[in-house]
Design an enzyme around this catalytic site. Structure first.
Site, PDB file in Angstrom:
ATOM      1  N   ASN A 168       0.824  -1.210   0.000  1.00 62.75           N
ATOM      2  CA  ASN A 168       0.000   0.000   0.000  1.00 62.75           C
ATOM      3  C   ASN A 168       0.856   1.256   0.000  1.00 62.75           C
ATOM      4  O   ASN A 168       1.933   1.294   0.589  1.00 62.75           O
ATOM      5  CB  ASN A 168      -0.927   0.004   1.219  1.00 62.75           C
ATOM      6  CG  ASN A 168      -1.889  -1.160   1.195  1.00 62.75           C
ATOM      7  OD1 ASN A 168      -2.003  -1.837   0.171  1.00 62.75           O
ATOM      8  ND2 ASN A 168      -2.562  -1.410   2.294  1.00 62.75           N
ATOM      9  N   CYS A 172      11.145  14.151  -8.223  1.00 66.66           N
ATOM     10  CA  CYS A 172      11.330  14.980  -9.409  1.00 66.66           C
ATOM     11  C   CYS A 172      11.709  14.102 -10.604  1.00 66.66           C
ATOM     12  O   CYS A 172      12.580  13.238 -10.502  1.00 66.66           O
ATOM     13  CB  CYS A 172      12.413  16.024  -9.155  1.00 66.66           C
ATOM     14  SG  CYS A 172      12.698  17.031 -10.617  1.00 66.66           S
ATOM     15  N   CYS A 221      15.591  16.020 -11.584  1.00 69.09           N
ATOM     16  CA  CYS A 221      16.787  15.862 -10.742  1.00 69.09           C
ATOM     17  C   CYS A 221      16.650  14.722  -9.731  1.00 69.09           C
ATOM     18  O   CYS A 221      17.577  14.448  -8.984  1.00 69.09           O
ATOM     19  CB  CYS A 221      17.082  17.171 -10.006  1.00 69.09           C
ATOM     20  SG  CYS A 221      15.868  17.586  -8.729  1.00 69.09           S
ATOM     21  N   SER A 273      -4.802  -9.504  -3.097  1.00 69.08           N
ATOM     22  CA  SER A 273      -5.252 -10.495  -4.082  1.00 69.08           C
ATOM     23  C   SER A 273      -4.093 -11.384  -4.539  1.00 69.08           C
ATOM     24  O   SER A 273      -4.308 -12.353  -5.259  1.00 69.08           O
ATOM     25  CB  SER A 273      -5.869  -9.793  -5.297  1.00 69.08           C
ATOM     26  OG  SER A 273      -4.915  -8.941  -5.903  1.00 69.08           O
ATOM     27  N   HIS A 277       5.673  -0.601  -2.894  1.00 76.15           N
ATOM     28  CA  HIS A 277       5.165   0.178  -4.034  1.00 76.15           C
ATOM     29  C   HIS A 277       5.235   1.683  -3.798  1.00 76.15           C
ATOM     30  O   HIS A 277       4.543   2.443  -4.487  1.00 76.15           O
ATOM     31  CB  HIS A 277       3.737  -0.263  -4.379  1.00 76.15           C
ATOM     32  CG  HIS A 277       3.681  -1.661  -4.919  1.00 76.15           C
ATOM     33  ND1 HIS A 277       2.525  -2.416  -4.967  1.00 76.15           N
ATOM     34  CD2 HIS A 277       4.651  -2.445  -5.452  1.00 76.15           C
ATOM     35  CE1 HIS A 277       2.793  -3.603  -5.502  1.00 76.15           C
ATOM     36  NE2 HIS A 277       4.077  -3.641  -5.794  1.00 76.15           N
TER      37      HIS A 277
HETATM   38  P1  OAD Z   1      -6.312  -5.783  -4.687  1.00 72.09           P
HETATM   39  O1  OAD Z   1      -7.335  -4.733  -4.896  1.00 72.09           O
HETATM   40  O2  OAD Z   1      -5.820  -6.540  -5.870  1.00 72.09           O
HETATM   41  O3  OAD Z   1      -6.877  -6.871  -3.672  1.00 72.09           O
HETATM   42  C1  OAD Z   1      -7.500  -6.490  -2.488  1.00 72.09           C
HETATM   43  C2  OAD Z   1      -7.754  -7.757  -1.692  1.00 72.09           C
HETATM   44  O4  OAD Z   1      -8.280  -7.358  -0.442  1.00 72.09           O
HETATM   45  C3  OAD Z   1      -8.739  -8.730  -2.314  1.00 72.09           C
HETATM   46  O5  OAD Z   1      -8.204 -10.039  -2.261  1.00 72.09           O
HETATM   47  C4  OAD Z   1      -9.969  -8.615  -1.411  1.00 72.09           C
HETATM   48  O6  OAD Z   1     -10.680  -9.845  -1.299  1.00 72.09           O
HETATM   49  C5  OAD Z   1      -9.331  -8.241  -0.101  1.00 72.09           C
HETATM   50  N1  OAD Z   1     -10.192  -7.515   0.856  1.00 72.09           N
HETATM   51  C6  OAD Z   1     -11.227  -6.680   0.597  1.00 72.09           C
HETATM   52  N2  OAD Z   1     -11.725  -6.188   1.753  1.00 72.09           N
HETATM   53  C7  OAD Z   1     -10.990  -6.728   2.753  1.00 72.09           C
HETATM   54  C8  OAD Z   1     -10.993  -6.613   4.168  1.00 72.09           C
HETATM   55  N3  OAD Z   1     -11.894  -5.837   4.806  1.00 72.09           N
HETATM   56  N4  OAD Z   1     -10.092  -7.314   4.883  1.00 72.09           N
HETATM   57  C9  OAD Z   1      -9.185  -8.096   4.259  1.00 72.09           C
HETATM   58  N5  OAD Z   1      -9.131  -8.250   2.923  1.00 72.09           N
HETATM   59  C10 OAD Z   1     -10.017  -7.571   2.187  1.00 72.09           C
HETATM   60  O7  OAD Z   1      -5.120  -5.099  -3.875  1.00 72.09           O
HETATM   61  P2  OAD Z   1      -3.607  -5.547  -3.754  1.00 72.09           P
HETATM   62  O8  OAD Z   1      -3.456  -7.002  -3.637  1.00 72.09           O
HETATM   63  O9  OAD Z   1      -2.992  -4.675  -2.718  1.00 72.09           O
HETATM   64  O10 OAD Z   1      -0.025  -1.802  -7.325  1.00 72.09           O
HETATM   65  O11 OAD Z   1      -3.051  -5.081  -5.173  1.00 72.09           O
HETATM   66  C11 OAD Z   1      -1.693  -5.214  -5.442  1.00 72.09           C
HETATM   67  C12 OAD Z   1      -1.219  -4.061  -6.268  1.00 72.09           C
HETATM   68  O12 OAD Z   1      -2.055  -3.892  -7.428  1.00 72.09           O
HETATM   69  C13 OAD Z   1      -1.329  -2.705  -5.575  1.00 72.09           C
HETATM   70  O13 OAD Z   1      -0.233  -2.429  -4.730  1.00 72.09           O
HETATM   71  C14 OAD Z   1      -1.332  -1.772  -6.739  1.00 72.09           C
HETATM   72  C15 OAD Z   1      -2.331  -2.480  -7.618  1.00 72.09           C
HETATM   73  O14 OAD Z   1      -2.258  -2.205  -8.967  1.00 72.09           O
HETATM   74  C16 OAD Z   1       0.573  -0.703  -7.731  1.00 72.09           C
HETATM   75  O15 OAD Z   1       0.047   0.385  -7.639  1.00 72.09           O
HETATM   76  C17 OAD Z   1       1.933  -0.946  -8.290  1.00 72.09           C
END
Ligand code: OAD
Length: 239
Positions: free
Chosen positions: A102, A127, A130, A189, A119
């Site tokens: 996050n 910037c 620079c 996820s 991330h």
């Molecule tokens: P996702 O949006 O892919 O997944 C969120 C996960 O949280 C899912 O598996 C949901 O089931 C779960 N979820 C939802 N509510 C929840 C709760 N209350 N308690 C626990 N789990 C819950 O998010 P990320 O896995 O973080 O990358 O995504 C990975 C990366 O994809 C992010 O860091 C971002 C995105 O593109 C970049 O920005 C590089």
């Protein structure tokens, strides 16, 4: 669930532990996740908003999206899930590493000391000329796009698609994953690599894996414990 919670709670008391978090841990604070029915990537295109090419083509559009997210995040608070992880860290000095995908800064605001940010951080600006970094918590941000004193555009210091994870963050996360005895996979996820690969690294190195998520994830098959539910309700029960 009660049995699993008890076993996990007692292992956390002595084991070297990593918590690996994703957008789901901030969902109960009111920060939208990326995937799923309400996910940001349903309504917005990652290629148009979260790549270096998108920024080169239309820095204002990219900044408007980040500024909108910064405004949402600035209006919410850490939830009991973030706070429980900060407390677990306090109770396990030297044995606990928080690794997060996050960028929202809610772990810091909940009191976690040294979250490893794979991330980047939406409150840091870098910037494009620079490479200087500055912290900026203004929301809304004006003017858009912001400029560095050197004249070049500033960008959010986050990792976009096609970019590498900062080397020091990756090394810390990888090392912690190989050393972990318990590896908690919380609110992610487990689909975005290389970050997602840390679960298999930890498992292969002997960690016992626990997944905390209301929905199934690809990490479930590596897990000894799958705790289905919202992180903000489950994590406080590990204390
Ligand atoms: P996702 O949006 O892919 O997944 C969120 C996960 O949280 C899912 O598996 C949901 O089931 C779960 N979820 C939802 N509510 C929840 C709760 N209350 N308690 C626990 N789990 C819950 O998010 P990320 O896995 O973080 O990358 O995504 C990975 C990366 O994809 C992010 O860091 C971002 C995105 O593109 C970049 O920005 C590089």
């Amino acid at each position: 669930m009660e049995d699993s919670l008890g076993l996990l709670r007692s292992s956390l008391g002595t084991a070297r532990c990593v918590a690996f978090t994703g957008a789901g841990i901030s969902a109960e604070s009111g920060v939208p996740t990326f995937r799923g029915t309400q996910g940001l990537w349903r309504s917005f295109s990652p290629e148009k908003l979260a790549t270096p090419e998108a920024f080169a083509e239309d820095p204002r559009l990219v900044w408007e999206w980040y500024d909108w997210r910064r405004q949402i995040i600035s209006q919410v608070k850490p939830n009991p899930g973030h706070r429980a992880l900060a407390e677990i860290e306090r109770r396990a000095p030297g044995r606990f590493t928080l690794v997060t995908q996050n960028v929202d800064g809610l772990h810091d605001r909940a009191g976690s000391r040294h979250p490893v940010k794979l991330h980047g951080d939406i409150w840091q600006l870098r910037c494009t000329g620079c490479a200087a970094e500055i912290r900026n918590e203004q929301a809304p941000l004006e003017p858009l796009p912001p400029r560095c004193p050197c004249g070049a555009f500033l960008r959010p210091a986050v990792v976009w698609f096609g970019e590498a994870i900062p080397e020091d963050a990756w090394e810390q996360a990888f090392e912690a994953a190989t050393q972990a005895q318990v590896f908690l996979v919380i609110g992610t996820s487990v689909t975005v690599y290389p970050a997602a690969g840390l679960v298999a690294v930890a498992r292969k190195s002997g960690a016992r894996v626990a997944v905390l998520n209301p929905d199934p994830t690809p990490a479930d098959e590596l897990a000894e414990w799958v705790l289905r539910g919202p992180a903000g309700q489950i994590l406080p029960r590990l204390l």
